[in-house]
Motif scaffolding. Sequence first.
Motif, PDB file in Angstrom:
ATOM      1  N   THR A   1       0.837  -1.196   0.000  1.00  0.00           N
ATOM      2  CA  THR A   1       0.000   0.000   0.000  1.00  0.00           C
ATOM      3  C   THR A   1       0.872   1.246   0.000  1.00  0.00           C
ATOM      4  O   THR A   1       1.878   1.308   0.708  1.00  0.00           O
ATOM      5  CB  THR A   1      -0.911   0.039   1.245  1.00  0.00           C
TER       6      THR A   1
ATOM      7  N   ALA B   1       0.319   5.347   0.611  1.00  0.00           N
ATOM      8  CA  ALA B   1      -0.623   6.395   1.021  1.00  0.00           C
ATOM      9  C   ALA B   1       0.158   7.655   1.365  1.00  0.00           C
ATOM     10  O   ALA B   1       1.170   7.590   2.061  1.00  0.00           O
ATOM     11  CB  ALA B   1      -1.442   5.935   2.226  1.00  0.00           C
TER      12      ALA B   1
ATOM     13  N   PHE C   1      -3.323   7.433  -3.257  1.00  0.00           N
ATOM     14  CA  PHE C   1      -3.475   6.188  -2.509  1.00  0.00           C
ATOM     15  C   PHE C   1      -3.544   5.037  -3.504  1.00  0.00           C
ATOM     16  O   PHE C   1      -4.157   5.155  -4.564  1.00  0.00           O
ATOM     17  CB  PHE C   1      -4.759   6.213  -1.672  1.00  0.00           C
TER      18      PHE C   1
ATOM     19  N   ILE D   1      -3.310   0.417  -3.463  1.00  0.00           N
ATOM     20  CA  ILE D   1      -2.934  -0.883  -2.918  1.00  0.00           C
ATOM     21  C   ILE D   1      -2.864  -1.840  -4.085  1.00  0.00           C
ATOM     22  O   ILE D   1      -3.708  -1.802  -4.984  1.00  0.00           O
ATOM     23  CB  ILE D   1      -3.918  -1.367  -1.837  1.00  0.00           C
TER      24      ILE D   1
END
Length: 236
Positions: A72, A74, A117, A119
């Motif tokens: 991920t 972010a 963001f 993932i």
Amino acid sequence: CAYTLEDQVTVDTTIASSMNISKLVNMAKLLSFSYDKEAIMNLLRAVYSLQKVADMALAHEEKNGIHYRLVTVARPDTAVLNALSIVQLLKLRNALPSSRRIIVPNMHHWTGVNDRFAIGTRSAMFHAYMQRWSWFIAERYKAIRSRSFKSEVVLDELLRKHNVTVDVTDVCIVRVRATGVCNAADFTAQAELPKLMLDQLLERQLNQTQVQGPCQKFKCNRTTLLLEPASQDARL
């Protein structure tokens, strides 16, 4: 877990030794490109740091004989206001180790792919998403001339180059300043698909219906970070 701290002056020196910043700035001015020197430097600092993180994670894998399944990314100046789809997460988790798939928010793609963001599978994140610094070094002047010297557009190009499959999720990501004030404009963003995904959808002969923006079910006080559902149907 490991981390590395680098002085910004040192990082800026590394960036300046890799490319001619003054030339980039002058080209941007001549082409009426919207990025000034500080914007260009902030972008390069961000992608430089992101690739350093990928390098550290890969080194950690090799040292410990492991492989991450999901990765991920972010931004530290953002808040995530609702949960991701468990169905999409399970689909990623169960993907083949060599597969290249990512999930991004369904908003603010700016002619590329939202980069606030993501993932995705290990291969997609480490070898494509987090490699923008290398791309900038190789393509910097060409990018300025074509007005693609934007993080979202560069991300789009890299994902295409590495055949990464992109999906979107109805997750609300809002920018939060150091003062704790949120960016009210993020709460009115319409839902949209990145052009890359639209192209992939056409290839797979799928349809996508426009939906309400992911942050429109929340409201934000303009002076403080007050985040709450706009109706009883929305929950953090």
